[in-house]
Design a protein around this motif. Sequence first.
Motif, PDB file in Angstrom:
ATOM      1  N   LYS A  11       0.735  -1.153   0.078  1.00 53.26           N
ATOM      2  CA  LYS A  11      -0.107   0.037   0.023  1.00 53.26           C
ATOM      3  C   LYS A  11       0.833   1.215   0.080  1.00 53.26           C
ATOM      4  N   GLU A  12       0.539   2.183  -0.654  1.00 49.14           N
ATOM      5  CA  GLU A  12       1.220   3.605  -0.744  1.00 49.14           C
ATOM      6  C   GLU A  12       0.538   4.670  -0.229  1.00 49.14           C
ATOM      7  N   VAL A  13       1.264   5.612   0.635  1.00 46.85           N
ATOM      8  CA  VAL A  13       0.667   6.636   1.224  1.00 46.85           C
ATOM      9  C   VAL A  13       1.446   7.989   0.902  1.00 46.85           C
ATOM     10  N   LYS A  14       0.831   8.951   0.640  1.00 42.20           N
ATOM     11  CA  LYS A  14       1.519  10.272   0.261  1.00 42.20           C
ATOM     12  C   LYS A  14       1.617  11.134   1.380  1.00 42.20           C
ATOM     13  N   ASN A  58      -2.080  12.011   1.998  1.00 43.04           N
ATOM     14  CA  ASN A  58      -2.785  11.609   1.090  1.00 43.04           C
ATOM     15  C   ASN A  58      -3.766  13.098   0.882  1.00 43.04           C
ATOM     16  N   ASP A  59      -3.033  14.248   0.841  1.00 41.54           N
ATOM     17  CA  ASP A  59      -3.698  15.629   0.485  1.00 41.54           C
ATOM     18  C   ASP A  59      -4.916  15.937   1.610  1.00 41.54           C
ATOM     19  N   ALA A  74      -4.311   5.832   7.025  1.00 42.61           N
ATOM     20  CA  ALA A  74      -4.386   6.228   5.728  1.00 42.61           C
ATOM     21  C   ALA A  74      -4.111   5.073   4.814  1.00 42.61           C
TER      22      ALA A  74
END
Length: 90
Positions: A2-5, A66-67, A88
Amino acid sequence: MKEVKLEVIGPEPPCMRCQAVKKTVEKVAEKLKQVGVIVNIERVNIMSKDVIQKYGVLVSPAIAINDTVKVMGRIPKQEELEKMVMEAAK
């Protein structure tokens, strides 16, 4: 995986508190990598017009995941940040 910004929002050059936040973020990213969560870290300038319009952040350091701004004006504890990132990643 899983990716989180995760964006660290602060002045350029970074202040001491922003540098402390970045170190905490890097530790969290390294730890969560072991459980399959990729944290993409970006540094963004709080004085940028785009950042002001997007987040409305006026106090640094700030962290957006995530913004969405999750932390503003303080250095979060590593455990707290891990929890936010894991939330997230769901």
